[in-house]
Scaffold this active site. Structure first.
Site, PDB file in Angstrom:
ATOM      1  CG  ASP A 162      -4.226  -0.715  -3.967  1.00 43.55           C
ATOM      2  OD1 ASP A 162      -4.486   0.347  -4.656  1.00 43.55           O
ATOM      3  OD2 ASP A 162      -4.928  -1.320  -3.432  1.00 43.55           O
TER       4      ASP A 162
ATOM      5  CD  GLU B 183      -5.415  -3.172  -6.452  1.00 41.88           C
ATOM      6  OE1 GLU B 183      -6.437  -3.055  -5.734  1.00 41.88           O
ATOM      7  OE2 GLU B 183      -4.794  -4.120  -6.306  1.00 41.88           O
TER       8      GLU B 183
ATOM      9  CE  LYS C 249      -4.257  -1.714   0.302  1.00 42.18           C
ATOM     10  NZ  LYS C 249      -5.130  -1.674  -0.610  1.00 42.18           N
TER      11      LYS C 249
ATOM     12  CE  LYS D 176     -10.942  -4.762  -3.676  1.00 42.83           C
ATOM     13  NZ  LYS D 176     -10.290  -3.372  -3.231  1.00 42.83           N
TER      14      LYS D 176
ATOM     15  CG  ASP E 241      -9.621  -1.855  -6.215  1.00 43.53           C
ATOM     16  OD1 ASP E 241     -10.931  -2.254  -6.252  1.00 43.53           O
ATOM     17  OD2 ASP E 241      -9.031  -1.921  -5.105  1.00 43.53           O
TER      18      ASP E 241
HETATM   19 MG   LIG Z   1      -7.469  -1.978  -4.220  1.00 44.26          MG
END
Ligand SMILES: [Mg+2]
Length: 364
Positions: free
Chosen positions: A192, A220, A165, A269, A245
């Site tokens: 991400d 991402e 991240k 997701k 995403d």
């Molecule tokens: Mg993500």
């Protein structure tokens, strides 16, 4: 034929995280969510769940409960005989938004449906329950030293792909990634940014990482979710594959992304798009466009992660998996669905999503 839905029961759920989950947009210390049981006329019970996420779906525990107990239950119980697909569409159309709530009901419905068929959910969807999925482990956004320590621990646990991240400071981001790479030199990295960079920063940071020779599998959501033109510019300017995403919230948004070539990959997701029916529609669009997908998850209860794994094993466009969320949750009472060791996920071979949660306070 799908027996009628007779009842949907929803209750709040919370569990502490073993360590804080930190992205460029939010920090989670306690997972707050909702557990769902859906009962069919033949007595079959299906399980679903949702996580609170003001930052991604905009939903709270209270709003999830209100949607489930209101329009979603109404759509499930008062529908005409329409089969699984018809009921799934009725849930999707039951209200605007409330996607995590819809996903929880939709998962419970699919779980119950596949239990009536006596097969694992992924096999009811056309997949193979013997498939072995490989997930990454996420490293929260933090100081370079703490991120390096987390990467070392995950690599030691057998994860060969780490999701890092980044996204709150492009100068610090390169330093963080160098620290992580030095701590875990033999793993592959997914980055991400969670919408944290602007277009020019994203291109600069990604090129600097490429120039530093750090191997990246993908990056991402480098820029804001509505900035498809900006994400297309990043995608065209760098070598590493760019994954959408937060921008992928529905089949319609997936269609727009692939038509505009705004990303090389899509992250599906269930909680973002409202459930399994919508997720499979996104995967179909990706396959038609020649684009691969990852199936990921929010910070949500383990039932949701198990359902996502069944979907991932069912569709050929899904080639990547990011389903480590439940490993962050410290709740031995909510176990089942799959096993995960060193990044390898094995689905429960029983009917449905293979989940018989032991709820706190209940006798075994
Ligand atoms: Mg993500």
């Amino acid at each position: 034929m799908l027996p009628a839905v007779t009842e949907l029961r929803a209750r709040p759920y919370s569990a502490p995280l073993a360590r804080p989950f930190i992205t460029a947009r939010r920090r989670v210390d306690t997972m707050l969510g909702v557990l769902v049981e859906l009962e069919l006329a033949d007595g079959t019970v299906g399980h679903g769940s949702a996580g609170q996420s003001f930052g991604v779906t905009g939903e709270s525990v209270e709003s999830i409960l209100a949607a489930l107990n209101g329009p979603v239950t109404q759509a499930l119980i008062e529908r005409p005989a329409a089969g699984l697909r018809g009921v799934t569409c009725a849930v999707a159309d039951s209200c605007v938004g409330n996607v995590a709530a819809k996903a929880a009901a939709d998962v419970a419905l699919h779980d119950a449906w596949s239990r009536t068929l006596g097969v694992p959910l992924t096999e009811a969807l056309g997949g193979d329950a013997a498939s072995v999925l490989r997930t990454d482990m996420t490293v929260s956004l933090d100081t370079p030293q703490r991120m390096a320590a987390a990467a070392l621990e995950a690599a030691g646990d057998g994860f060969d792909v780490l999701k890092i991240k980044l996204g709150d400071d492009r100068h610090a981001d390169l330093e963080r990634l160098r620290a992580v790479r030095d701590a875990a030199p033999d793993v592959r990295f997914r980055l991400d940014a969670n919408q944290g960079w602007d277009v020019k920063s994203a291109i600069r940071v990604i090129r600097a990482i490429e120039d530093a020779g750090i191997p990246l599998e993908l990056v991402e959501q480098p820029v804001g979710k509505h900035d498809l033109a900006g994400m297309a510019a990043v995608t065209a300017a760098v070598d590493v594959p760019v994954m959408a995403d937060e921008s992928v919230s529905s089949p319609r948004s997936a269609l727009e992304i692939v038509q505009r070539r705004a990303a090389d990959l899509l992250n599906i997701k269930l909680a973002k798009c409202g459930g399994i029916g919508e997720a499979l529609a996104i995967a179909d669009i990706a396959r038609a466009a020649g684009v691969d997908c990852m199936v990921g998850a929010m910070m949500e209860p383990r039932i949701s992660i198990a359902a996502a794994a069944h979907v991932a094993a069912a569709h050929p466009a899904v080639t990547l998996v990011d389903l480590d969320s439940a490993e962050w949750i410290d709740d031995p009472d909510l176990d089942g669905g799959y096993t995960l060791h060193g990044g390898e996920m094995h689905l429960h071979p029983g009917p449905g999503i293979g989940f018989a949660p032991r709820v706190k306070g209940e006798q075994e």
